[in-house]
Design a protein around this motif. Structure first.
Motif, PDB file in Angstrom:
ATOM      1  N   SER A 130       0.830  -1.200   0.000  1.00  0.00           N
ATOM      2  CA  SER A 130       0.000   0.000   0.000  1.00  0.00           C
ATOM      3  C   SER A 130       0.871   1.259   0.000  1.00  0.00           C
ATOM      4  O   SER A 130       0.596   2.215  -0.725  1.00  0.00           O
ATOM      5  N   ASN A 131       1.934   1.241   0.782  1.00  0.00           N
ATOM      6  CA  ASN A 131       2.858   2.382   0.804  1.00  0.00           C
ATOM      7  C   ASN A 131       3.604   2.544  -0.505  1.00  0.00           C
ATOM      8  O   ASN A 131       3.928   3.666  -0.899  1.00  0.00           O
ATOM      9  N   ARG A 132       3.875   1.423  -1.175  1.00  0.00           N
ATOM     10  CA  ARG A 132       4.614   1.475  -2.440  1.00  0.00           C
ATOM     11  C   ARG A 132       3.730   1.913  -3.609  1.00  0.00           C
ATOM     12  O   ARG A 132       4.251   2.345  -4.640  1.00  0.00           O
ATOM     13  N   LEU A 133       2.435   1.768  -3.484  1.00  0.00           N
ATOM     14  CA  LEU A 133       1.510   2.147  -4.552  1.00  0.00           C
ATOM     15  C   LEU A 133       1.326   3.665  -4.532  1.00  0.00           C
ATOM     16  O   LEU A 133       0.516   4.187  -3.771  1.00  0.00           O
ATOM     17  N   GLN A 134       2.094   4.341  -5.345  1.00  0.00           N
ATOM     18  CA  GLN A 134       2.088   5.802  -5.352  1.00  0.00           C
ATOM     19  C   GLN A 134       1.443   6.397  -6.596  1.00  0.00           C
ATOM     20  O   GLN A 134       1.306   7.611  -6.705  1.00  0.00           O
ATOM     21  N   SER A 135       1.093   5.571  -7.553  1.00  0.00           N
ATOM     22  CA  SER A 135       0.487   6.013  -8.806  1.00  0.00           C
ATOM     23  C   SER A 135      -0.719   5.131  -9.092  1.00  0.00           C
ATOM     24  O   SER A 135      -1.124   4.335  -8.259  1.00  0.00           O
ATOM     25  N   GLU A 136      -1.223   5.242 -10.303  1.00  0.00           N
ATOM     26  CA  GLU A 136      -2.358   4.404 -10.676  1.00  0.00           C
ATOM     27  C   GLU A 136      -1.982   2.919 -10.637  1.00  0.00           C
ATOM     28  O   GLU A 136      -2.782   2.073 -10.254  1.00  0.00           O
ATOM     29  N   PHE A 137      -0.757   2.606 -11.038  1.00  0.00           N
ATOM     30  CA  PHE A 137      -0.268   1.235 -11.055  1.00  0.00           C
ATOM     31  C   PHE A 137       1.015   1.153 -10.245  1.00  0.00           C
ATOM     32  O   PHE A 137       1.609   2.172  -9.895  1.00  0.00           O
ATOM     33  N   LEU A 138       1.484  -0.045  -9.986  1.00  0.00           N
ATOM     34  CA  LEU A 138       2.649  -0.221  -9.125  1.00  0.00           C
ATOM     35  C   LEU A 138       3.905   0.453  -9.656  1.00  0.00           C
ATOM     36  O   LEU A 138       4.705   0.968  -8.889  1.00  0.00           O
ATOM     37  N   MET A 139       4.079   0.449 -10.982  1.00  0.00           N
ATOM     38  CA  MET A 139       5.290   1.005 -11.558  1.00  0.00           C
ATOM     39  C   MET A 139       5.070   2.390 -12.164  1.00  0.00           C
ATOM     40  O   MET A 139       5.935   2.906 -12.849  1.00  0.00           O
ATOM     41  N   GLY A 140       3.921   2.983 -11.929  1.00  0.00           N
ATOM     42  CA  GLY A 140       3.667   4.321 -12.463  1.00  0.00           C
ATOM     43  C   GLY A 140       2.306   4.414 -13.112  1.00  0.00           C
ATOM     44  O   GLY A 140       1.320   3.894 -12.595  1.00  0.00           O
ATOM     45  N   ASP A 141       2.286   5.055 -14.262  1.00  0.00           N
ATOM     46  CA  ASP A 141       1.010   5.334 -14.932  1.00  0.00           C
ATOM     47  C   ASP A 141       0.572   4.248 -15.906  1.00  0.00           C
ATOM     48  O   ASP A 141      -0.487   4.374 -16.515  1.00  0.00           O
ATOM     49  N   GLU A 142       1.389   3.220 -16.096  1.00  0.00           N
ATOM     50  CA  GLU A 142       1.030   2.147 -17.010  1.00  0.00           C
ATOM     51  C   GLU A 142       1.052   0.803 -16.286  1.00  0.00           C
ATOM     52  O   GLU A 142       1.923   0.543 -15.465  1.00  0.00           O
ATOM     53  N   MET A 143       0.104  -0.032 -16.641  1.00  0.00           N
ATOM     54  CA  MET A 143       0.024  -1.368 -16.057  1.00  0.00           C
ATOM     55  C   MET A 143       1.190  -2.215 -16.547  1.00  0.00           C
ATOM     56  O   MET A 143       1.558  -2.158 -17.722  1.00  0.00           O
ATOM     57  N   THR A 144       1.760  -3.003 -15.630  1.00  0.00           N
ATOM     58  CA  THR A 144       2.863  -3.901 -15.970  1.00  0.00           C
ATOM     59  C   THR A 144       2.619  -5.283 -15.343  1.00  0.00           C
ATOM     60  O   THR A 144       1.666  -5.470 -14.586  1.00  0.00           O
ATOM     61  N   VAL A 145       3.516  -6.197 -15.638  1.00  0.00           N
ATOM     62  CA  VAL A 145       3.431  -7.554 -15.100  1.00  0.00           C
ATOM     63  C   VAL A 145       3.227  -7.582 -13.585  1.00  0.00           C
ATOM     64  O   VAL A 145       2.401  -8.351 -13.087  1.00  0.00           O
ATOM     65  N   PRO A 146       3.945  -6.743 -12.799  1.00  0.00           N
ATOM     66  CA  PRO A 146       3.712  -6.794 -11.346  1.00  0.00           C
ATOM     67  C   PRO A 146       2.269  -6.510 -10.927  1.00  0.00           C
ATOM     68  O   PRO A 146       1.813  -7.031  -9.907  1.00  0.00           O
ATOM     69  N   ASP A 147       1.550  -5.713 -11.697  1.00  0.00           N
ATOM     70  CA  ASP A 147       0.149  -5.443 -11.357  1.00  0.00           C
ATOM     71  C   ASP A 147      -0.695  -6.710 -11.472  1.00  0.00           C
ATOM     72  O   ASP A 147      -1.550  -6.975 -10.622  1.00  0.00           O
ATOM     73  N   ILE A 148      -0.454  -7.487 -12.517  1.00  0.00           N
ATOM     74  CA  ILE A 148      -1.199  -8.739 -12.677  1.00  0.00           C
ATOM     75  C   ILE A 148      -0.849  -9.697 -11.542  1.00  0.00           C
ATOM     76  O   ILE A 148      -1.733 -10.324 -10.947  1.00  0.00           O
ATOM     77  N   LEU A 149       0.429  -9.798 -11.237  1.00  0.00           N
ATOM     78  CA  LEU A 149       0.872 -10.668 -10.152  1.00  0.00           C
ATOM     79  C   LEU A 149       0.257 -10.243  -8.822  1.00  0.00           C
ATOM     80  O   LEU A 149      -0.294 -11.069  -8.084  1.00  0.00           O
ATOM     81  N   ALA A 150       0.316  -8.962  -8.514  1.00  0.00           N
ATOM     82  CA  ALA A 150      -0.234  -8.463  -7.248  1.00  0.00           C
ATOM     83  C   ALA A 150      -1.742  -8.693  -7.176  1.00  0.00           C
ATOM     84  O   ALA A 150      -2.260  -9.167  -6.154  1.00  0.00           O
ATOM     85  N   ALA A 151      -2.453  -8.371  -8.247  1.00  0.00           N
ATOM     86  CA  ALA A 151      -3.911  -8.537  -8.248  1.00  0.00           C
ATOM     87  C   ALA A 151      -4.299 -10.004  -8.099  1.00  0.00           C
ATOM     88  O   ALA A 151      -5.235 -10.332  -7.365  1.00  0.00           O
ATOM     89  N   HIS A 152      -3.587 -10.882  -8.791  1.00  0.00           N
ATOM     90  CA  HIS A 152      -3.899 -12.303  -8.665  1.00  0.00           C
ATOM     91  C   HIS A 152      -3.688 -12.775  -7.225  1.00  0.00           C
ATOM     92  O   HIS A 152      -4.523 -13.475  -6.655  1.00  0.00           O
ATOM     93  N   CYS A 153      -2.582 -12.364  -6.627  1.00  0.00           N
ATOM     94  CA  CYS A 153      -2.298 -12.766  -5.245  1.00  0.00           C
ATOM     95  C   CYS A 153      -3.341 -12.212  -4.272  1.00  0.00           C
ATOM     96  O   CYS A 153      -3.789 -12.927  -3.361  1.00  0.00           O
ATOM     97  N   MET A 154      -3.747 -10.964  -4.451  1.00  0.00           N
ATOM     98  CA  MET A 154      -4.739 -10.382  -3.556  1.00  0.00           C
ATOM     99  C   MET A 154      -6.085 -11.085  -3.700  1.00  0.00           C
ATOM    100  O   MET A 154      -6.793 -11.305  -2.704  1.00  0.00           O
ATOM    101  N   GLY A 155      -6.442 -11.469  -4.924  1.00  0.00           N
ATOM    102  CA  GLY A 155      -7.674 -12.225  -5.132  1.00  0.00           C
ATOM    103  C   GLY A 155      -7.594 -13.601  -4.497  1.00  0.00           C
ATOM    104  O   GLY A 155      -8.553 -14.068  -3.877  1.00  0.00           O
ATOM    105  N   TRP A 156      -6.458 -14.245  -4.641  1.00  0.00           N
ATOM    106  CA  TRP A 156      -6.217 -15.554  -4.032  1.00  0.00           C
ATOM    107  C   TRP A 156      -6.352 -15.454  -2.512  1.00  0.00           C
ATOM    108  O   TRP A 156      -7.042 -16.257  -1.876  1.00  0.00           O
ATOM    109  N   ALA A 157      -5.721 -14.435  -1.953  1.00  0.00           N
ATOM    110  CA  ALA A 157      -5.761 -14.233  -0.496  1.00  0.00           C
ATOM    111  C   ALA A 157      -7.195 -14.036  -0.004  1.00  0.00           C
ATOM    112  O   ALA A 157      -7.598 -14.616   1.004  1.00  0.00           O
ATOM    113  N   ALA A 158      -7.948 -13.221  -0.712  1.00  0.00           N
ATOM    114  CA  ALA A 158      -9.339 -12.984  -0.316  1.00  0.00           C
ATOM    115  C   ALA A 158     -10.138 -14.278  -0.377  1.00  0.00           C
ATOM    116  O   ALA A 158     -10.968 -14.555   0.502  1.00  0.00           O
TER     117      ALA A 158
END
Length: 188
Positions: A130-158
């Motif tokens: 949460s602290n690292r998320l400083q923009s729309e996406f993890l790496m800035g203004d464009e979606m990247t592989v880490p966003d898919i990985l993070a979202a999948h993990c958060m869905g799995w956790a839920a």
């Protein structure tokens, strides 16, 4: 055309989601872990596998990185500082989030005290994320592989009853899961 081997309710979803984001056609073989089909493509018996031009590629993150590099989207260019930052984020997510979820899934029945510790580790990792998320996406203004990985993990956790996300991460996850490509991967 690509072939993704693995059930949608697995790490194969990560690969399918990226393929949908890339607009690439693919078939899916929903074979399960250690099945004859999977063992043909991965001696470890794990899913997913991706078949591309006769090559069997394994590990969801390696596959996503390959696809992003091959198509020049959802990644920073290799050999750049931005890519090093992206890779660091990806590796952090694997070490601190995915590994926690996998350890819990694999061992919680055998080690009853483990689940509470994994929940605690996950909650700590989500505070950091949460602290690292400083923009729309993890790496800035464009979606990247880490966003898919993070979202999948958060869905799995839920889905397995891990602690809820804070408001910032909940909004981030909701936005990612509302993407047409995510919905298409789920429905594939």
């Amino acid at each position: 055309m690509y072939t993704v081997i693995g059930a949608t309710k697995s790490r194969a979803l990560r690969v399918m989601w990226l393929l949908e984001e890339l607009g690439e056609a693919y078939d899916q073989d929903p074979a399960g872990p250690r099945s004859d089909t999977v063992l043909k493509h991965n001696v470890l018996g794990k899913i997913p596998a991706l078949i591309d031009e006769g090559h069997s590629l394994t590990d969801s993150v390696a596959i996503m990185t390959y696809l992003a590099d091959k198509h020049g989207k959802f990644t920073a260019p290799a050999g750049t500082p931005q890519r090093a930052h992206q890779d660091a984020m990806t590796l952090w997510l694997i070490d601190e989030v995915d590994a926690t979820l996998w350890t819990n899934t694999r061992h919680k029945d055998a080690l009853p005290d483990l689940e509470a510790r994994m929940h605690e580790q996950y909650a700590q990792a989500m505070k950091v994320l949460s602290n690292r998320l400083q923009s729309e996406f993890l790496m800035g203004d464009e979606m990247t592989v880490p966003d898919i990985l993070a979202a999948h993990c958060m869905g799995w956790a839920a889905g397995v009853g891990f602690p809820p996300l804070d408001e910032k991460l909940s909004g981030y996850l909701k936005k990612l899961r509302a993407r047409p490509a995510f919905r298409a991967a789920l429905d594939h």
